[in-house]
Design an enzyme around this catalytic site. Sequence first.
Site, PDB file in Angstrom:
ATOM      1  N   GLY A  10      29.940  43.156  40.232  1.00  0.00           N
ATOM      2  CA  GLY A  10      29.774  41.937  41.021  1.00  0.00           C
ATOM      3  C   GLY A  10      29.367  42.194  42.461  1.00  0.00           C
ATOM      4  N   ASN A  11      29.904  43.259  43.059  1.00  0.00           N
ATOM      5  CA  ASN A  11      29.627  43.502  44.483  1.00  0.00           C
ATOM      6  C   ASN A  11      28.197  43.974  44.744  1.00  0.00           C
ATOM      7  OD1 ASN A  11      30.113  46.083  43.366  1.00  0.00           O
ATOM      8  ND2 ASN A  11      30.692  46.889  45.342  1.00  0.00           N
ATOM      9  N   LYS A 130      38.373  34.346  27.695  1.00  0.00           N
ATOM     10  CA  LYS A 130      37.692  34.573  28.967  1.00  0.00           C
ATOM     11  C   LYS A 130      37.361  33.248  29.651  1.00  0.00           C
ATOM     12  CE  LYS A 130      34.402  37.552  31.177  1.00  0.00           C
ATOM     13  NZ  LYS A 130      35.313  37.836  32.274  1.00  0.00           N
TER      14      LYS A 130
HETATM   15  P1  ADP Z   1      32.918  44.804  38.695  1.00  0.00           P
HETATM   16  O1  ADP Z   1      32.543  43.471  39.257  1.00  0.00           O
HETATM   17  O2  ADP Z   1      32.244  45.959  39.365  1.00  0.00           O
HETATM   18  O3  ADP Z   1      32.856  44.859  37.227  1.00  0.00           O
HETATM   19  P2  ADP Z   1      35.830  44.493  38.874  1.00  0.00           P
HETATM   20  O4  ADP Z   1      36.294  43.819  40.092  1.00  0.00           O
HETATM   21  O5  ADP Z   1      35.819  43.738  37.600  1.00  0.00           O
HETATM   22  O6  ADP Z   1      34.406  45.086  39.155  1.00  0.00           O
HETATM   23  O7  ADP Z   1      36.652  45.859  38.667  1.00  0.00           O
HETATM   24  C1  ADP Z   1      36.696  46.858  39.640  1.00  0.00           C
HETATM   25  C2  ADP Z   1      37.998  46.758  40.403  1.00  0.00           C
HETATM   26  O8  ADP Z   1      39.087  47.161  39.592  1.00  0.00           O
HETATM   27  C3  ADP Z   1      38.116  47.663  41.602  1.00  0.00           C
HETATM   28  O9  ADP Z   1      37.458  47.145  42.716  1.00  0.00           O
HETATM   29  C4  ADP Z   1      39.640  47.745  41.801  1.00  0.00           C
HETATM   30  O10 ADP Z   1      40.073  46.778  42.727  1.00  0.00           O
HETATM   31  C5  ADP Z   1      40.212  47.376  40.441  1.00  0.00           C
HETATM   32  N1  ADP Z   1      41.068  48.368  39.793  1.00  0.00           N
HETATM   33  C6  ADP Z   1      42.021  48.047  38.890  1.00  0.00           C
HETATM   34  N2  ADP Z   1      42.644  49.122  38.441  1.00  0.00           N
HETATM   35  C7  ADP Z   1      42.088  50.190  39.058  1.00  0.00           C
HETATM   36  C8  ADP Z   1      42.315  51.602  38.986  1.00  0.00           C
HETATM   37  N3  ADP Z   1      43.246  52.119  38.197  1.00  0.00           N
HETATM   38  N4  ADP Z   1      41.547  52.404  39.764  1.00  0.00           N
HETATM   39  C9  ADP Z   1      40.606  51.887  40.574  1.00  0.00           C
HETATM   40  N5  ADP Z   1      40.349  50.563  40.661  1.00  0.00           N
HETATM   41  C10 ADP Z   1      41.085  49.704  39.925  1.00  0.00           C
HETATM   42 MG    MG Z   2      34.036  41.811  39.360  1.00  0.00          MG
END
Ligand code: ADP
Ligand code: MG
Length: 315
Positions: A10-11, A130
């Site tokens: 997402g970022n 979801k």
């Molecule tokens: P994306 O949009 O990239 O798919 P998400 O926000 O769904 O990302 O997932 C990534 C996030 O998961 C990270 O930014 C972090 O805050 C979180 N996270 C949860 N568990 C962990 C972990 N064990 N190690 C690192 N990050 C984690």
């Molecule tokens: Mg995300």
Amino acid sequence: MSRIVVALGGNALQSNPKDVSAESQLASCRLTAKAIVSLVKEGHEVIVAHGNGPQVGQIVSTYETASKTAGGYVMPLPECGSMSQGYIGYHLQQSIGDALRKEGINRSVATVITQVVVDRDDPAFQNPSKPIGSFFTKEEAYKLVAMENGYVMKEDAGRGYRRVVPSPMPKRIVEENIVRTLAEAGHIVISCGGGGVPVIEDEDGLKGVAAVIDKDLASEKLAEIMDADVLLILTAVEKVAINYNRPGQKDLDTLTAEEAEGYMREGHFAPGSMLPKVQAAVMFARSGPGRKAIITSLEKAEDAIQGKTGTVVTN
Ligand code: ADP
Ligand code: MG
């Protein structure tokens, strides 16, 4: 030279989750394009996949809001998903194309609207979980369920009612041949946006279904089918951690598939965020000799491919 499937989180598309404007998305895509082109510059073949949560949410919400007026119609989810692939693909094509030209690299960028086959008997269809789209009052929620065939609405932690959809496993990528052909010709391909448009297959052909495929799992499938060397999952953290945000947090440089399974059992990775990334990484690492997955941040993509950072998952 490696073939790399890059899964954008997402970022990579929106730096501020509260700002869902096209302008801010395009600005984020310009930064993301630099990371992607840095890999191309080093001679790698790059195939891009990406998420679409906020974008498809915005499209669905717009139709849901419109449906409150007389004659309203809610656009089906597969159509909304394909719109989001086009919208995001347009921004990525433009920004990656511009970044390539700036580097003097003569390659083209194409988005392939991607359909991903799921199994109609996937157990996920029995348990839609979801959430997607806007929040509604109970009355509005009942109205939508009555009006829209197949809508399931669930109460969401006191915040109101929201539509929930199943998240089945990806089985096959319908457009795999065209993605391969473009990638082998040296072009940058954007595929499997938002995990792909989920379709089921029968004697008559393909049919879109109201579901959402996890983008990390779809990217893994894409990487396997494309015989990639690396699945590069770019998110908001540089490394995967155990005891994340707790005392004793430890960032991991390497992770074997077996270690990852142990940590998954111990609950170190949040479902819906880090867990599907680690699952995808393990599946890919196990799918063939020499294959590895790297989970890192967008900013560290280049360093991670050079082996300097990120969490590297191997079999
Ligand atoms: P994306 O949009 O990239 O798919 P998400 O926000 O769904 O990302 O997932 C990534 C996030 O998961 C990270 O930014 C972090 O805050 C979180 N996270 C949860 N568990 C962990 C972990 N064990 N190690 C690192 N990050 C984690
Ligand atoms: Mg995300």
